[in-house]
Motif scaffolding. Structure first.
Motif, PDB file in Angstrom:
ATOM      1  N   GLN A   1     -23.282   7.532  80.987  1.00 14.09           N
ATOM      2  CA  GLN A   1     -22.178   7.571  81.951  1.00 14.09           C
ATOM      3  C   GLN A   1     -22.581   6.872  83.251  1.00 14.09           C
ATOM      4  O   GLN A   1     -23.728   6.887  83.651  1.00 14.09           O
ATOM      5  N   THR A   2     -21.570   6.280  83.904  1.00 14.50           N
ATOM      6  CA  THR A   2     -21.797   5.705  85.229  1.00 14.50           C
ATOM      7  C   THR A   2     -21.709   6.812  86.287  1.00 14.50           C
ATOM      8  O   THR A   2     -21.347   7.956  85.987  1.00 14.50           O
ATOM      9  N   GLU A   3     -21.988   6.449  87.531  1.00 10.25           N
ATOM     10  CA  GLU A   3     -21.890   7.419  88.627  1.00 10.25           C
ATOM     11  C   GLU A   3     -20.447   7.891  88.785  1.00 10.25           C
ATOM     12  O   GLU A   3     -20.194   9.051  89.094  1.00 10.25           O
ATOM     13  N   TYR A   4     -19.502   6.992  88.535  1.00 18.38           N
ATOM     14  CA  TYR A   4     -18.091   7.362  88.655  1.00 18.38           C
ATOM     15  C   TYR A   4     -17.709   8.416  87.616  1.00 18.38           C
ATOM     16  O   TYR A   4     -17.098   9.440  87.936  1.00 18.38           O
ATOM     17  N   THR A   5     -18.094   8.192  86.366  1.00 21.27           N
ATOM     18  CA  THR A   5     -17.799   9.156  85.302  1.00 21.27           C
ATOM     19  C   THR A   5     -18.528  10.465  85.531  1.00 21.27           C
ATOM     20  O   THR A   5     -17.972  11.552  85.311  1.00 21.27           O
ATOM     21  N   CYS A   6     -19.763  10.382  86.002  1.00 24.06           N
ATOM     22  CA  CYS A   6     -20.530  11.585  86.327  1.00 24.06           C
ATOM     23  C   CYS A   6     -19.781  12.417  87.361  1.00 24.06           C
ATOM     24  O   CYS A   6     -19.713  13.646  87.259  1.00 24.06           O
ATOM     25  N   GLY A   7     -19.216  11.769  88.363  1.00 24.24           N
ATOM     26  CA  GLY A   7     -18.444  12.482  89.383  1.00 24.24           C
ATOM     27  C   GLY A   7     -17.203  13.145  88.807  1.00 24.24           C
ATOM     28  O   GLY A   7     -16.859  14.271  89.191  1.00 24.24           O
ATOM     29  N   LEU A   8     -16.540  12.461  87.879  1.00 20.72           N
ATOM     30  CA  LEU A   8     -15.363  13.055  87.231  1.00 20.72           C
ATOM     31  C   LEU A   8     -15.757  14.311  86.448  1.00 20.72           C
ATOM     32  O   LEU A   8     -15.051  15.325  86.485  1.00 20.72           O
ATOM     33  N   MET A   9     -16.890  14.244  85.759  1.00 23.19           N
ATOM     34  CA  MET A   9     -17.345  15.383  84.973  1.00 23.19           C
ATOM     35  C   MET A   9     -17.751  16.542  85.875  1.00 23.19           C
ATOM     36  O   MET A   9     -17.490  17.707  85.572  1.00 23.19           O
ATOM     37  N   ASN A  10     -18.399  16.240  86.997  1.00 23.64           N
ATOM     38  CA  ASN A  10     -18.758  17.284  87.961  1.00 23.64           C
ATOM     39  C   ASN A  10     -17.523  18.021  88.456  1.00 23.64           C
ATOM     40  O   ASN A  10     -17.496  19.259  88.519  1.00 23.64           O
ATOM     41  N   ALA A  11     -16.506  17.248  88.842  1.00 24.88           N
ATOM     42  CA  ALA A  11     -15.286  17.864  89.357  1.00 24.88           C
ATOM     43  C   ALA A  11     -14.626  18.738  88.291  1.00 24.88           C
ATOM     44  O   ALA A  11     -14.151  19.845  88.575  1.00 24.88           O
ATOM     45  N   ALA A  12     -14.608  18.259  87.041  1.00 26.79           N
ATOM     46  CA  ALA A  12     -13.984  19.027  85.956  1.00 26.79           C
ATOM     47  C   ALA A  12     -14.765  20.309  85.673  1.00 26.79           C
ATOM     48  O   ALA A  12     -14.171  21.380  85.472  1.00 26.79           O
ATOM     49  N   ARG A  13     -16.103  20.223  85.664  1.00 24.15           N
ATOM     50  CA  ARG A  13     -16.905  21.420  85.407  1.00 24.15           C
ATOM     51  C   ARG A  13     -16.785  22.433  86.546  1.00 24.15           C
ATOM     52  O   ARG A  13     -16.781  23.641  86.303  1.00 24.15           O
ATOM     53  N   ASN A  14     -16.717  21.935  87.774  1.00 25.37           N
ATOM     54  CA  ASN A  14     -16.596  22.869  88.898  1.00 25.37           C
ATOM     55  C   ASN A  14     -15.265  23.606  88.854  1.00 25.37           C
ATOM     56  O   ASN A  14     -15.183  24.797  89.153  1.00 25.37           O
ATOM     57  N   THR A  15     -14.202  22.906  88.459  1.00 21.47           N
ATOM     58  CA  THR A  15     -12.892  23.544  88.339  1.00 21.47           C
ATOM     59  C   THR A  15     -12.881  24.560  87.195  1.00 21.47           C
ATOM     60  O   THR A  15     -12.358  25.665  87.334  1.00 21.47           O
ATOM     61  N   ALA A  16     -13.470  24.185  86.065  1.00 20.75           N
ATOM     62  CA  ALA A  16     -13.413  25.044  84.882  1.00 20.75           C
ATOM     63  C   ALA A  16     -14.437  26.169  84.908  1.00 20.75           C
ATOM     64  O   ALA A  16     -14.134  27.314  84.554  1.00 20.75           O
ATOM     65  N   PHE A  17     -15.676  25.863  85.339  1.00 20.76           N
ATOM     66  CA  PHE A  17     -16.767  26.818  85.210  1.00 20.76           C
ATOM     67  C   PHE A  17     -17.353  27.272  86.542  1.00 20.76           C
ATOM     68  O   PHE A  17     -18.330  28.026  86.565  1.00 20.76           O
ATOM     69  N   GLY A  18     -16.781  26.803  87.653  1.00 18.31           N
ATOM     70  CA  GLY A  18     -17.359  27.087  88.966  1.00 18.31           C
ATOM     71  C   GLY A  18     -17.486  28.562  89.270  1.00 18.31           C
ATOM     72  O   GLY A  18     -18.501  29.008  89.816  1.00 18.31           O
ATOM     73  N   LYS A  19     -16.474  29.348  88.919  1.00 18.13           N
ATOM     74  CA  LYS A  19     -16.506  30.780  89.216  1.00 18.13           C
ATOM     75  C   LYS A  19     -17.657  31.464  88.479  1.00 18.13           C
ATOM     76  O   LYS A  19     -18.410  32.257  89.065  1.00 18.13           O
ATOM     77  N   GLU A  20     -17.810  31.152  87.204  1.00 16.56           N
ATOM     78  CA  GLU A  20     -18.892  31.760  86.431  1.00 16.56           C
ATOM     79  C   GLU A  20     -20.264  31.311  86.939  1.00 16.56           C
ATOM     80  O   GLU A  20     -21.213  32.098  86.987  1.00 16.56           O
ATOM     81  N   ALA A  21     -20.352  30.042  87.330  1.00  9.74           N
ATOM     82  CA  ALA A  21     -21.618  29.535  87.861  1.00  9.74           C
ATOM     83  C   ALA A  21     -21.962  30.225  89.176  1.00  9.74           C
ATOM     84  O   ALA A  21     -23.123  30.596  89.414  1.00  9.74           O
TER      85      ALA A  21
ATOM     86  N   SER B   1      -4.220   8.859  83.799  1.00 12.72           N
ATOM     87  CA  SER B   1      -4.042   8.806  82.349  1.00 12.72           C
ATOM     88  C   SER B   1      -5.274   8.264  81.633  1.00 12.72           C
ATOM     89  O   SER B   1      -5.381   8.367  80.407  1.00 12.72           O
ATOM     90  N   THR B   2      -6.218   7.683  82.393  1.00 12.74           N
ATOM     91  CA  THR B   2      -7.496   7.260  81.809  1.00 12.74           C
ATOM     92  C   THR B   2      -8.575   8.298  82.048  1.00 12.74           C
ATOM     93  O   THR B   2      -9.321   8.666  81.134  1.00 12.74           O
ATOM     94  N   ASN B   3      -8.638   8.805  83.273  1.00 14.07           N
ATOM     95  CA  ASN B   3      -9.733   9.706  83.648  1.00 14.07           C
ATOM     96  C   ASN B   3      -9.704  11.017  82.882  1.00 14.07           C
ATOM     97  O   ASN B   3     -10.727  11.470  82.346  1.00 14.07           O
ATOM     98  N   TYR B   4      -8.521  11.663  82.827  1.00  9.62           N
ATOM     99  CA  TYR B   4      -8.524  13.011  82.244  1.00  9.62           C
ATOM    100  C   TYR B   4      -8.760  12.995  80.729  1.00  9.62           C
ATOM    101  O   TYR B   4      -9.458  13.876  80.206  1.00  9.62           O
ATOM    102  N   PRO B   5      -8.255  12.003  79.964  1.00 11.97           N
ATOM    103  CA  PRO B   5      -8.613  11.994  78.539  1.00 11.97           C
ATOM    104  C   PRO B   5     -10.110  11.763  78.303  1.00 11.97           C
ATOM    105  O   PRO B   5     -10.702  12.375  77.409  1.00 11.97           O
ATOM    106  N   LEU B   6     -10.728  10.888  79.104  1.00 13.88           N
ATOM    107  CA  LEU B   6     -12.154  10.646  78.917  1.00 13.88           C
ATOM    108  C   LEU B   6     -12.972  11.888  79.262  1.00 13.88           C
ATOM    109  O   LEU B   6     -13.964  12.197  78.591  1.00 13.88           O
ATOM    110  N   VAL B   7     -12.571  12.604  80.309  1.00 11.90           N
ATOM    111  CA  VAL B   7     -13.240  13.868  80.641  1.00 11.90           C
ATOM    112  C   VAL B   7     -13.104  14.847  79.483  1.00 11.90           C
ATOM    113  O   VAL B   7     -14.076  15.481  79.060  1.00 11.90           O
TER     114      VAL B   7
END
Length: 535
Positions: free
Chosen positions: A340-360, A483-489
């Protein structure tokens, strides 16, 4: 027996009423009272009184009547319950505030918004490491270094698990593809190139675009050409900066070296390069050859020894007539999405924080008050060992991709209930499994997931399709970037799961299955509600 019981009872009663016994009991109780007074002077009197009452009421019932004991215990229970409830509510509120503060701190760090930390009186170094997030800048440097020829060069570092946990020859094939795509000297006049834009035909989803490119990579390897991808329409948005705009390299590391790219794009402008065959493009090949042409035969027929790990209609599928294509697409997709590039890494970070942030955050808080700890001192083991660990997600996780909508014209679509029946089957074998990463374009599916209270669902927060709109209309409503970012995430989240349920008639599910089989998860299995249409 009754006579014996009466005799023993009478003896016990006489003994209990005897003067020596009473003197002993009174003396013992006096000792307790004196001890209580002494301890009360050292500790809180109220707290000790409750403990002393509880202790004496349970240890010495003969000295109190039954009704007195019951009333005393009930009174103490009421006091303790009231006190514990109040303390618990206060602690829960305090913990909840800390969880929210920690999630907000992580979120603002992802946005590089240090003003938020200043407002709450913290420095960046005060915020504890987030187990579910990556340092994208650092990780990108590492990935770029791993994707370069160095003295102690070992490949492929993007493959997890041993040979028995992946499709046959996965490690060797990934290494060979990388070497083919990264020649030692791209100025060598004997080199040939295949340059191709990503598919842009209306109605082609991301899955179809990727599948088409796997066919072009097969042609390039068969003809001993280096594949060089050009325009990627889905990356033509403001999120992709500079030279990465409109390129696959916005999301994943390029398929070939920068040196080869420069030579190729210089050659395509020269007529003699095309006439000599040094350069070819998509127009040189038929649609049939791109989509159903022969796959590379450099490695024999490894698909003939693939383990059957896919179940359809309750039966394992040992083989089918397109096993070679299934094996090759898995290898090609793994290579194209290897880093993954830095851009994709950032998208994944944001998605994980939204989904799993509370548990973390709750995990971090369970280790103590994070606001009193300093995290600005790093040791060598943190930098060189622990930094290589993958970001945390709740496990085990089941990936469920539900494909409906306009796909009905190509395959049998299934309702969520069919997918969940398969999910429940997996859970019968693995009862610890209770989490699902749900990916779907349909709002109806997300709404229906709330009916399954015994499962915990995670999904990206994005507007979903309602009714029978085409996929093209739905994607247009989201805009190109979303429409590109969320399917790839979703794709990457699904590929990282531990178990898999889907519809292999969908190209998207077919590709997720390929990532499973080259990601160390062959033995996780795949349960499908239908067959791929080529089977």
């Amino acid at each position: 027996m009754k006579s014996l019981e009466r005799m023993v009872s009478e003896k016990a009663l006489k003994f209990g009423n005897s003067f020596p016994c009473q003197i002993c009991v009174v003396g013992f109780l006096c000792g307790i009272c004196l001890t209580s007074l002494f301890l009360a002077s050292l500790t809180s009197l109220g707290t000790f009184e409750l403990a002393a009452f509880s202790f004496s009421s349970s240890a010495f019932p003969p000295c109190n009547s039954t009704s007195q004991i019951i009333n005393m215990v009930a009174t103490i229970d009421r006091k303790l319950n009231w006190k514990n409830k109040a303390e618990t509510e206060e602690e829960e509120e305090d913990d909840d505030d800390q969880v929210k503060l920690l999630i907000s701190a992580w979120e603002n760090l992802l946005l590089n918004n240090e003003d938020f930390l200043k407002k709450v009186g913290m420095n960046k170094s005060d915020v504890p490491n987030a187990p579910h997030l990556e340092n994208c800048e650092e990780r990108t440097r590492v990935r770029e270094r791993l994707d370069t020829r160095i003295s102690n060069w070992t490949l492929p570092p993007w493959i997890n698990g041993g040979d028995e946990e992946n499709y046959p020859l996965t490690r060797r094939v990934q290494r060979d593809i990388w070497i083919h795509q990264h020649p030692l000297d791209c100025k060598n006049k004997s080199l040939k190139f295949l340059v191709a834009d990503w598919e842009t035909l209306p109605g082609f989803g991301i899955g179809a675009q990727i599948a088409g490119m796997t066919g072009l990579l097969a042609i390039a390897i068969n003809e001993n050409r280096v594949l060089v991808t050009n325009h990627y329409n889905r990356a033509d948005h403001d999120g992709c900066k500079g030279s990465s705009r409109g390129r696959w390299s916005c999301y994943f590391l390029p398929e070939t070296s920068e040196e080869c790219r420069k030579r190729t794009f210089g050659a395509v402008k020269k007529r003699e390069a095309w006439e000599s065959g040094m350069v070819t493009g998509k127009q040189n090949y038929s649609t049939k050859k791109i989509w159903t042409g022969p796959i590379p035969k450099l490695w024999g027929k490894p698909w003939s020894s693939m383990k059957p790990t896919t179940e359809i209609n309750g039966s394992l599928i040992p083989s089918h007539r397109k096993m070679d294509r299934r094996w090759w697409r898995a290898q090609a997709v793994r290579y194209l999405m290897r880093f993954q590039t830095e851009y994709t890494c950032g998208l994944m970070n944001a998605a994980r924080n939204t989904a799993f942030g509370k548990e973390a955050a709750e995990m971090v808080l369970s280790a103590g008050d994070w606001r009193k700890k300093k995290n600005n001192i790093k040791t060598e083991i943190e930098d060189h060992v622990w930094s290589n660990h993958k970001p945390w997600i709740p496990r085990p996780m089941l990936s469920v991709h539900v494909r409906m909508g306009d796909k009905a014209c190509e395959m049998r679509v299934a309702a969520l209930e069919e997918y969940m029946r398969l999910a429940d089957r997996i859970r019968e074998r693995f009862p610890e499994l209770n989490r699902i990463w749900l990916s779907t374009e349909m709002k109806e599916v997300v709404d229906r997931s709330k009916d399954y209270a015994h499962w915990r669902f995670y999904y990206t927060k994005v507007a979903r399709q309602v009714g029978n709109k085409s996929m093209a209309e739905y994607e247009a409503s989201l805009g190109r970037e979303m429409s590109t970012n969320y399917p790839l995430v979703n794709f990457l989240m699904a590929s990282d799961a531990d178990f898999f349920v889907g519809a292999l008639g969908s190209t998207w599910c077919f590709l997720i299955d390929g990532m499973r089989n080259t990601g160390g998860k062959v033995m996780s299995g795949y349960l499908s509600v239908n067959k791929d249409r080529f089977w």
